[in-house]
Design an enzyme around this catalytic site. Structure first.
Site, PDB file in Angstrom:
ATOM      1  N   SER A 252      40.738  42.533  42.694  1.00 53.45           N
ATOM      2  CA  SER A 252      40.882  41.683  41.613  1.00 53.45           C
ATOM      3  C   SER A 252      40.450  40.352  42.210  1.00 53.45           C
ATOM      4  O   SER A 252      40.783  39.809  43.185  1.00 53.45           O
ATOM      5  CB  SER A 252      42.199  41.953  40.878  1.00 53.45           C
ATOM      6  OG  SER A 252      43.044  41.226  41.801  1.00 53.45           O
ATOM      7  N   LYS A 253      39.795  39.617  41.008  1.00 50.49           N
ATOM      8  CA  LYS A 253      39.404  38.413  41.427  1.00 50.49           C
ATOM      9  C   LYS A 253      40.721  37.498  41.631  1.00 50.49           C
ATOM     10  O   LYS A 253      40.586  36.192  42.252  1.00 50.49           O
ATOM     11  CB  LYS A 253      38.716  37.693  40.287  1.00 50.49           C
ATOM     12  CG  LYS A 253      39.194  37.902  39.047  1.00 50.49           C
ATOM     13  CD  LYS A 253      38.319  37.316  38.022  1.00 50.49           C
ATOM     14  CE  LYS A 253      38.780  37.426  36.383  1.00 50.49           C
ATOM     15  NZ  LYS A 253      37.731  37.552  35.655  1.00 50.49           N
ATOM     16  N   ARG A 254      41.837  37.697  41.072  1.00 50.17           N
ATOM     17  CA  ARG A 254      43.094  37.001  41.575  1.00 50.17           C
ATOM     18  C   ARG A 254      43.346  36.929  42.917  1.00 50.17           C
ATOM     19  O   ARG A 254      43.953  35.722  43.543  1.00 50.17           O
ATOM     20  CB  ARG A 254      44.244  37.718  40.795  1.00 50.17           C
ATOM     21  CG  ARG A 254      44.280  37.259  39.566  1.00 50.17           C
ATOM     22  CD  ARG A 254      45.803  37.451  38.899  1.00 50.17           C
ATOM     23  NE  ARG A 254      46.805  36.507  39.693  1.00 50.17           N
ATOM     24  CZ  ARG A 254      48.199  36.920  39.593  1.00 50.17           C
ATOM     25  NH1 ARG A 254      48.494  38.074  38.803  1.00 50.17           N
ATOM     26  NH2 ARG A 254      48.938  36.496  40.357  1.00 50.17           N
ATOM     27  N   LYS A 255      42.971  38.042  43.927  1.00 48.10           N
ATOM     28  CA  LYS A 255      43.279  38.362  45.347  1.00 48.10           C
ATOM     29  C   LYS A 255      41.973  37.810  46.007  1.00 48.10           C
ATOM     30  O   LYS A 255      42.126  37.570  47.291  1.00 48.10           O
ATOM     31  CB  LYS A 255      43.890  39.385  45.505  1.00 48.10           C
ATOM     32  CG  LYS A 255      45.079  39.851  44.724  1.00 48.10           C
ATOM     33  CD  LYS A 255      46.339  40.250  45.388  1.00 48.10           C
ATOM     34  CE  LYS A 255      47.573  40.286  44.770  1.00 48.10           C
ATOM     35  NZ  LYS A 255      47.793  41.706  44.223  1.00 48.10           N
ATOM     36  N   ASN A 256      40.893  38.020  45.510  1.00 47.66           N
ATOM     37  CA  ASN A 256      39.748  37.882  46.564  1.00 47.66           C
ATOM     38  C   ASN A 256      38.410  37.557  45.404  1.00 47.66           C
ATOM     39  O   ASN A 256      38.663  37.895  44.277  1.00 47.66           O
ATOM     40  CB  ASN A 256      39.213  39.336  46.592  1.00 47.66           C
ATOM     41  CG  ASN A 256      39.470  39.833  48.063  1.00 47.66           C
ATOM     42  OD1 ASN A 256      39.635  38.720  48.946  1.00 47.66           O
ATOM     43  ND2 ASN A 256      40.136  40.780  48.569  1.00 47.66           N
TER      44      ASN A 256
END
Ligand code: GLU
Length: 498
Positions: A252-256
């Protein structure tokens, strides 16, 4: 029969590394069998699909070195390859299902559906809604029909029992019909849902093998049933393992960062990113880490895909990228790559109007613009102290801004500025204070040229990734906080709309 595979991305948002990963395996599988690889655009979600996002998919996949034999931009015998242009085809097949009694018109409203679901739950019936739950008494149905009430087309599905689907890598997968709802096939606006359009297109485009992400496993029974209703042969299914964050959650873009263009802007080589994506769940027979597409194609075997969740780890990707830079490019080639990537005249002409007014010597150019040629910025929480606002308030405004930027249909200067200004006003923060943390997040300092221009030059993926990084740096947003913030954000939006 020739092998035909496809990738079917939806043109919403930034092209995702997961799309390239699935495309790569589809392309390798088709090429290895001397077949064709097709690109189809699944743009039935008209509200979210844009022409710019479609173009970005073509560009990002081509940048990586992927190409397709048929598609909206290259043509082919089975077009059109854009679902929005295939409306008549879906209408025809939807009518066929209706005529054959495999589908029914459903007039239920959203509130009724909620009520029906709550009723099942209260009865302790842990199952999806079926035709018999949804159908109205004849008189009521006729009344709604006569009133021209909105309806959707739904498919019949068995009430209970086991269903088995075959998967090329996983063998037999057993699922339960009780969990499968009477899937909507046509929405009330007449547009098909993914399920109908996907099955019809795979058939019409003579797709023989469907290699897609494992998140679609639960859709497989419905698709299998649709093939049966139509009397069509079913393509072979192959559900590839999903890419994961280092903590094993779904990537997910929240983590990567997940956008292909982020990696392009942040200075990764396309060969290295493609090599890394190939390594996701797949390995060379000799287990070597570094290889190119031609080498992969020579020995490709889908059975070498391992089903454990592959971890997309930016550090590992950076390491591999380093190998490519050091081992595969001589100095001249590296110089060419740098020029092609960012140090070209076109880019200079875009950046110079912004820095020229701030330059006394040529030597100032590189330090003043270094942030434009970086991926992540090295920032510390202290960089956000004494900017006028409390840390919590900064996190809040950055999160709100991020949501706004995520919903911007186009990345244009005026739109960026309007979005920021409107948000500052809604939050009752002076524009200067509002912009200060954004400046630091994007440019590393408050003393740079306009942060709107900086965001424009950096593009959406890098800009948003930097804002996300700073939110994390300043303590992040827990699930609980996110809920609260979301509520407040919706209130602000609603106030802004009125
Ligand atoms: N449009 C779907 C997606 O965006 C395609 C899934 C499939 O390959 O069937 O992932």
């Amino acid at each position: 029969m020739s092998v035909r595979t496809r990738i079917a991305p939806s043109p919403t948002g930034d092209p995702h590394v997961g799309t390239a990963y699935i495309a790569l395996f589809n392309m390798c599988f088709a090429r290895q069998h001397g077949g064709q690889f097709i690109l189809r655009i699944e743009d039935t979600d008209q509200a979210r699909s844009t022409a710019a996002a479609e173009q970005a998919i073509f560009d990002a996949l081509r940048w990586l070195g992927l190409d397709w034999d048929e598609g909206p931009d290259v043509g082919g015998d089975c077009g059109p390859y854009r679902q929005s242009e295939r409306g008549e085809i879906y209408a025809r097949f939807a009518q066929q299902l209706l005529d054959d009694g495999h589908a029914f018109k459903c007039y239920r409203s959203a509130a009724e559906l909620d009520e029906l679901r709550a009723g099942l739950k209260a009865n302790g019936e842990n199952r999806a809604l079926k035709r018999q739950d949804l159908e109205l008494q004849d008189a009521e149905r006729q009344r709604r029909e006569a009133d021209g009430a909105p309806w959707v087309l739904r498919m019949n599905v068995p009430e209970s029992g086991k269903v088995v689907v075959q998967d090329m890598l996983r063998g037999e997968i057993e699922l339960d019909w009780a969990n499968v709802d009477a899937q909507v096939l046509l929405k009330s606006d007449g547009m098909p849902t993914y399920h109908l359009a996907n099955v019809v297109d795979d058939h019409e485009m003579r797709i023989t093998h469907v290699l897609r992400g494992e998140e679609w496993i639960n859709s497989a029974p419905k698709h299998q049933l649709l093939y049966k209703y139509f009397g069509w042969p079913m393509p072979v299914l192959c559900h590839l393992p999903l890419l994961r964050n280092p903590d094993k959650s779904k990537l997910s873009k929240r983590k990567n960062p997940t956008g292909i263009r982020y990696y392009e802007r942040a200075g990764f080589l396309p060969e290295a990113l493609l090599n890394y994506l190939a390594r996701m769940g797949w390995s060379m027979p000799d287990e070597r880490e570094k290889f190119d597409l031609a080498e992969m194609l020579q020995v490709f075997d889908i059975n070498r895909v391992s089903l454990g969740g592959p971890i997309f780890d930016v550090e590992k990707l950076s390491w591999l990228n380093g190998l490519w830079i050091r081992e595969s490019l001589d100095t001249g080639a590296l110089a060419d790559r740098l020029i092609e990537w960012g140090l070209n005249r076109e880019n200079l002409l875009r950046v110079l109007p912004l820095v020229q007014p701030r330059m006394e010597t040529l030597a100032e150019f590189i330090p003043k613009t270094a942030f434009l040629a970086s991926g992540k910025l090295a920032l510390a929480p202290e960089d956000f102290e004494s900017l006028g606002l409390e840390r919590e308030r900064q996190v809040e405004l950055l999160q709100f801004l991020l949501w706004r930027l995520e919903s911007l249909p186009e990345w244009q200067r005026d739109a960026l500025f309007e979005a920021s200004k409107a948000l500052a006003e809604a939050m009752e923060i002076k524009l200067k204070d509002f912009l200060a943390p954004i400046f630091v997040a994007i440019s590393g300092t408050t003393s740079s040229f306009s942060v709107m221009d900086a965001m424009l030059l950096l593009g959406p993926e890098v800009s948003r990734a930097r804002i996300r990084d700073v939110i994390e740096l300043l303590g992040g947003v827990s699930k609980k906080q996110a809920k609260k913030l979301e509520k407040r954000y919706r209130q602000l939006e609603a106030a802004g709309d009125s």
